[in-house]
Design an enzyme around this catalytic site. Structure first.
Site, PDB file in Angstrom:
ATOM      1  N   HIS A  86      -2.653   7.454   6.903  1.00 24.52           N
ATOM      2  CA  HIS A  86      -1.626   8.310   6.291  1.00 24.52           C
ATOM      3  C   HIS A  86      -2.233   9.627   5.813  1.00 24.52           C
ATOM      4  CE1 HIS A  86       2.248   6.288   5.970  1.00 24.52           C
ATOM      5  NE2 HIS A  86       1.689   5.159   5.567  1.00 24.52           N
TER       6      HIS A  86
ATOM      7  N   GLN B  92       3.081   9.942   0.872  1.00 28.56           N
ATOM      8  CA  GLN B  92       4.375   9.249   0.965  1.00 28.56           C
ATOM      9  C   GLN B  92       5.284   9.559  -0.222  1.00 28.56           C
ATOM     10  OE1 GLN B  92       2.406   5.257   2.044  1.00 28.56           O
ATOM     11  NE2 GLN B  92       4.400   5.144   3.051  1.00 28.56           N
TER      12      GLN B  92
ATOM     13  N   CYS C 138       5.835  -0.176   7.060  1.00 28.72           N
ATOM     14  CA  CYS C 138       5.471   0.971   6.220  1.00 28.72           C
ATOM     15  C   CYS C 138       6.679   1.348   5.378  1.00 28.72           C
ATOM     16  CB  CYS C 138       5.063   2.134   7.124  1.00 28.72           C
ATOM     17  SG  CYS C 138       4.650   3.641   6.242  1.00 28.72           S
ATOM     18  N   LEU C 139       6.450   1.646   4.114  1.00 25.13           N
ATOM     19  CA  LEU C 139       7.570   2.014   3.236  1.00 25.13           C
ATOM     20  C   LEU C 139       8.240   3.302   3.706  1.00 25.13           C
ATOM     21  CD1 LEU C 139       6.057   1.116  -0.262  1.00 25.13           C
ATOM     22  CD2 LEU C 139       7.710  -0.191   1.093  1.00 25.13           C
TER      23      LEU C 139
ATOM     24  N   HIS D  38      -4.389   1.325   7.584  1.00 26.55           N
ATOM     25  CA  HIS D  38      -3.050   1.917   7.604  1.00 26.55           C
ATOM     26  C   HIS D  38      -2.955   3.078   6.610  1.00 26.55           C
ATOM     27  CE1 HIS D  38       1.542   1.301   7.632  1.00 26.55           C
ATOM     28  NE2 HIS D  38       1.341   2.140   6.651  1.00 26.55           N
ATOM     29  N   GLU D  39      -3.432   2.844   5.393  1.00 29.12           N
ATOM     30  CA  GLU D  39      -3.288   3.870   4.346  1.00 29.12           C
ATOM     31  C   GLU D  39      -4.202   5.069   4.599  1.00 29.12           C
ATOM     32  OE1 GLU D  39      -0.754   3.663   2.542  1.00 29.12           O
ATOM     33  OE2 GLU D  39      -0.364   1.557   2.995  1.00 29.12           O
TER      34      GLU D  39
ATOM     35  N   GLY E  24       0.837  -1.193   0.000  1.00 30.19           N
ATOM     36  CA  GLY E  24       0.000   0.000   0.000  1.00 30.19           C
ATOM     37  C   GLY E  24       0.875   1.246   0.000  1.00 30.19           C
TER      38      GLY E  24
HETATM   39 NI    NI Z   1       2.575   3.303   5.477  1.00 32.13          NI
END
Ligand code: NI
Length: 158
Positions: free
Chosen positions: A135, A51, A89-90, A131-132, A46
């Site tokens: 963000h 991000q 998380c990236l 999660h997304e 995701g």
């Molecule tokens: Ni993330």
């Protein structure tokens, strides 16, 4: 195909609330395509627009490798149940931590043509949606970690 630079924890752009998308322009479509490319390249499941430094309410998710979802202006309508597991998380590379999430979510969002749809998700997909969406309001999963944030490498050695 264009890979964008993934912002990491500590970058203020990740702490800001993203803005609603009102219209889809060629730039928006390019952003969505680039977000998928960037997510797949980084082996993520995701990615939210913030991000890659763009403060728009757009997320892309693919938890299986062949089920891509674009969620524009997503709104969680319903949640139920509970799941606890390791999350990553990236934007927080090399780290992981235990997070409890709903096991089911129903989310309303708009697709790349700004057509509304609902998605019902369970397990990993439900986790990814939660999660997304967070963000988009400037939150990272690390705020929810139960216990310590761990190094992925340490976890693999266990
Ligand atoms: Ni993330």
């Amino acid at each position: 195909m264009a890979i964008r630079n993934i912002r990491e924890m500590g970058d203020g752009v990740l702490e800001k609330a993203c803005k609603e998308v009102r219209e889809i322009t060629p730039r928006t479509l390019q952003l969505i395509d680039d977000m998928f490319d960037t997510m797949y390249e980084a082996n993520g499941v995701g990615l939210a627009a913030c991000q890659v430094g763009i403060l728009k309410r757009i997320v892309v998710i693919d938890t299986t490798g062949d089920e891509p979802w674009v969620l524009i202006n997503p709104r969680i309508l319903e949640t139920s149940g509970e799941q606890t597991g390791n999350e990553a998380c990236l934007s927080v590379p090399g780290k992981t931590g235990r997070v409890t999430r709903p096991n089911y979510v129903k989310v309303m969002a708009y697709d790349r043509n700004l057509k509304p749809f609902e998605l019902e998700a369970t397990e990993l997909l439900a986790r990814a949606v939660c999660h997304e969406v967070e963000h988009l309001d400037g939150h990272l999963y690390v705020e929810r970690v139960e216990g310590e944030l761990m190094d992925v490498e340490d976890l693999e050695e266990e």
